[in-house]
Enzyme design. Structure first.
Site: not given
Length: 752
Positions: A267, A241, A383, A506, A431, A137, A238-239
């Site tokens: 990730d 974190n 999203d 959420d 969404e 990251d 991948e984010t």
């Protein structure tokens, strides 16, 4: 064939972008897109961080704005013979190339952003948007200074390369993802869960695999036994974190994962195999484990914004992060304000991805193709998907489902949607909202798309928890119980295009929805603090009398109605045992035991788990609850086929005035199961929303049949046998039998 190669609006063929071995691993080809760059250099590294480049190469640009170079593996520096890490540096109109430029200098600099929106800065090493894996990251436990990636007067001359993540070039692997299930979406029961949270606190999983793809694979049998047919993971691309576990704090933590750093790479943090290529192989092995149990794998994807974020300081157009897309071609990959100085923001987290630009769309298409055909994924939840329906690149936002060139229609046109009755294809779920403009589009998506039905959630919550405060008619309930025809029928869509849910990641859990009057997000670690969160949750703690029992009853009601409704039901991980986060309704930053599932249950949780498992099985056993089309009924002239009939408690057929009177809170309906090729003659469902008992007069069960009770969710019926197994149902009686249904309860009968 699931993917059709696409030549974009601008005539650009983006297939093959990225870095890959060719000629039996004798050559590495590098290809990257930028319309506005004037120079791009490739930097090669022998290690992921803390060292200078081993080689650098100048790329050449063709007429399609694709920059490329082919390198002979044999001619590479000997230090690059194992894993090759790579990144790019780019120059453009706001920072043109000069020969005396050196890393960490301002030679050639004109501005951080120019009038066209360019933000080139050669001091920032840029990740390939098509990289198949990332080395690490941007912020890690070893390096937590994010200023090195920023532009602006304070940071523009900092060389980010020693710290920046690099792309990893993968070789082809033979890891199988198994045989994909072909089940129709209408027959699915979706289980939404965080991949790490699924097993991080599960003592039945070997410690080294908890919170990983391999750990999740070991839960496939549990989920299959529960009755789940599709697992929907929160983002696994991948984010940022890697720093979540540094201290017991929520400062800067990103647990949910909705700040994507790369659209191709699984990730790395979720892999027990940290070798290069390990995350990809382990992800595919996990997919195979689920496929071997007949479970689809759906992933939550975030193509509406990226993890590069927005302006560092309000009103300051100079200081932005340059990780990847922004430094390569800002106006191509992002929607900008009309003056091109800032991001246009419908997401609330930094700015919109430019989903109407054909090349930015190509990246979405190519990413989806990779996850479907290379990694084995069966479907996606998108999203803030309204951003994908945007029809304006800069200076505005306008959702228009009729525009054939928007990302929503390209996705549907270029991939095979799963057929109505099942088969090979992909499930696409939106969404259907974002922030501001005309972005709230529940029921407004084009054909081919299913949607999270926020109207289902809100209608049922208001009716259960806010009687006297919100006016919900039985007609509104009838609409959501039968597939929300008011939202989907006019588009030619079907009940199963409505993904019904009461809770999601959420917001409140199922337990907290019926236990909390308001959010409580300011509590101490590990249950907080978390900022934000919706304040109007339509929740209720069920009053003071026999409160714990009333809360469990309310949860049984909500879950039963969800599983009895036409549409595609979605539950959230942990709801099968009444998981609580102690009224925190926005735990996006809690990488802690609060968010991790717990499989050590008390007796009440175990009983609820039995109820959930049998309720899922009941839905599976009865095709009448999973119609492919909207239920038919006899019209006012006595014509047509009757599949469903509504009744008032007195046994008379419900009329329009009864449905529309918001003072009425008890309704029943009979589904003619014989119309759906199942042995049960009929299903009878009664819902009493009142606080007092209501007597229901039962209708005709069929020739030679009687009514038998599957479940009554009333408080008197708690325990492991709240819902009966097939063949163990309780005899009730025939036509005209009166049944007293307690307040706030659901009754399910079958005729046999």
């Amino acid at each position: 064939m699931l993917f059709l190669p696409f030549i974009g609006h601008a005539g650009v063929n983006t297939k093959g972008l990225g870095a890959s071995y060719t000629d039996n691993k004798q050559t590495i080809e590098f290809k990257i897109y930028s319309e506005n760059a004037t120079r791009i250099e490739l930097y090669l590294y022998a290690q992921a961080s803390g060292a200078d480049e081993i080689e650098r190469h100048l790329l050449t640009k063709n007429s399609e704005n694709i920059w490329s170079i082919s390198l002979s593996v044999q001619n590479l520096d000997s230090r690059l013979t194992s894993t090759v890490y790579y990144g790019y540096r780019a120059w453009g109109a706001n920072w043109p190339y000069q020969e005396d430029w050196q890393k960490g200098t301002s030679v050639g600099f004109i501005s951080d952003v120019d009038a066209q929106g360019n933000r080139f800065n050669p001091n920032k090493l840029l990740l390939d948007p098509y990289a198949k894996e990332m080395s690490h990251d941007y912020i890690t436990p070893q390096w937590n200074d994010g200023t090195v990636y920023a532009s602006g007067s304070q940071y523009r001359n900092i060389d980010s390369a020693p710290y920046a993540p690099k792309g990893i070039i993968l070789t082809d692997d033979a890891q199988s993802y198994g045989v994909k299930p072909t089940r129709a979406l209408k027959d699915d029961i979706i289980y939404e869960v965080h991949l790490r949270g699924l097993t991080k606190n599960d003592l039945s999983i070997p410690e080294q695999y908890r919170g990983t793809y391999k750990g999740a694979a070991l839960k496939a049998a549990y989920l299959a036994d529960l009755g789940i047919t599709a697992i929907e993971f929160l983002p696994v691309q991948e984010t940022q974190n890697d720093t979540n576990d540094i201290v017991e704090s929520t400062d800067g933590d990103n647990y949910w994962g909705y700040m994507t750093l790369n659209y191709f790479a699984p990730d790395r943090r979720y892999a027990s195999d940290q070798s290069d290529g390990g995350p990809t192989r382990e992800f595919k092995a996990m997919v195979k484990a689920f496929h071997d149990h007949g479970i689809k794998v759906l992933v939550d994807v975030v193509y509406n914004h990226t993890g590069e974020g927005g302006a560092w300081f309000a009103g300051d157009s100079s200081t932005y992060n340059l990780y990847s897309w922004r430094g390569l071609d800002n106006p191509t990959y992002y929607s900008l304000t009309s003056d091109r100085q800032h991001n246009w923001d419908n997401t609330g987290v930094g700015g919109n991805y430019n989903t109407y630009h054909p090349v930015a769309q190509d990246l979405i298409i190519d990413s989806l193709d990779y996850w479907i055909n290379d990694l084995g994924v069966d479907g996606f939840r998108f999203d803030l998907a309204s951003v994908l329906g945007n029809t304006c690149q800069h200076g505005c936002f306008n959702f228009d489902k009729m525009d054939a060139q928007n990302a929503l229609n390209r996705i549907i046109n270029e991939f095979t949607e799963r057929p109505e009755w099942g088969g090979y294809g992909t499930d696409f779920i939106a969404e259907p909202w974002a922030i501001g403009g005309n972005s709230y589009q529940v029921g407004g998506f084009p054909a081919g798309w299913s949607e999270w039905n926020g109207s289902y959630r809100d209608t049922l919550r208001k009716d259960q928890n806010q009687m006297g405060l919100e006016s919900i008619s039985l007609g509104q309930l009838a609409n959501i119980f039968t597939g929300s025809a008011s939202l989907y029928q006019d588009d030619g869509r079907k009940p199963w295009n409505s993904v019904n849910f009461i809770v999601a990641h959420d917001g409140f859990t199922l337990k907290d929805l019926y236990s909390c009057n308001s959010k409580h997000n300011t509590q101490a670690w590990p249950f907080g603090p978390s900022d934000g969160g919706e304040s109007n949750n339509h929740s209720w703690d069920q009053g003071w009398y026999n409160q714990a029992s009333a809360q469990r009853q309310a949860a049984r009601n909500g879950f039963a109605l969800l599983m009895l409704s036409a549409g595609t039901p979605m539950m959230t991980g942990g709801d099968e045992y009444l998981r609580s986060i102690q009224c925190n309704n926005n735990p996006y930053n809690l990488d802690s035991v609060a968010n991790w599932l717990n499989f050590s249950w008390d007796s009440a949780q175990s009983n609820f788990n039995i109820f959930v498992k049998r309720m899922l099985q009941f839905r599976k056993n009865h095709p009448a609850l999973r119609p492919a089309d909207f239920y038919q009924s006899i019209d006012t002239n006595g014509n047509g086929m009757e599949q469903l009939r509504w009744f008032m408690p007195n046994g008379n057929v419900a009329n329009a005035s009864y449905f529309n009177d918001t003072n009425n809170h008890a309704i029943a309906y009979r589904i003619d199961s014989s119309e759906f090729s199942e042995p049960t003659a009929a299903i009878y469902i009664a819902y009493n929303g009142w606080s007092d008992t209501v007597n229901f007069t039962l209708p005709w069960p069929g020739v030679g049949k009687n009514w038998y009770r599957v479940t009554d969710t009333s408080s008197w019926n708690e325990g492991p046998e709240t819902i009966k197994s097939p063949g163990q149902e309780d005899f009730i009686g025939g036509e005209y039998t009166s049944y007293g249904l307690n307040g706030r309860a659901v009754l399910v009968l079958i005729a046999k």
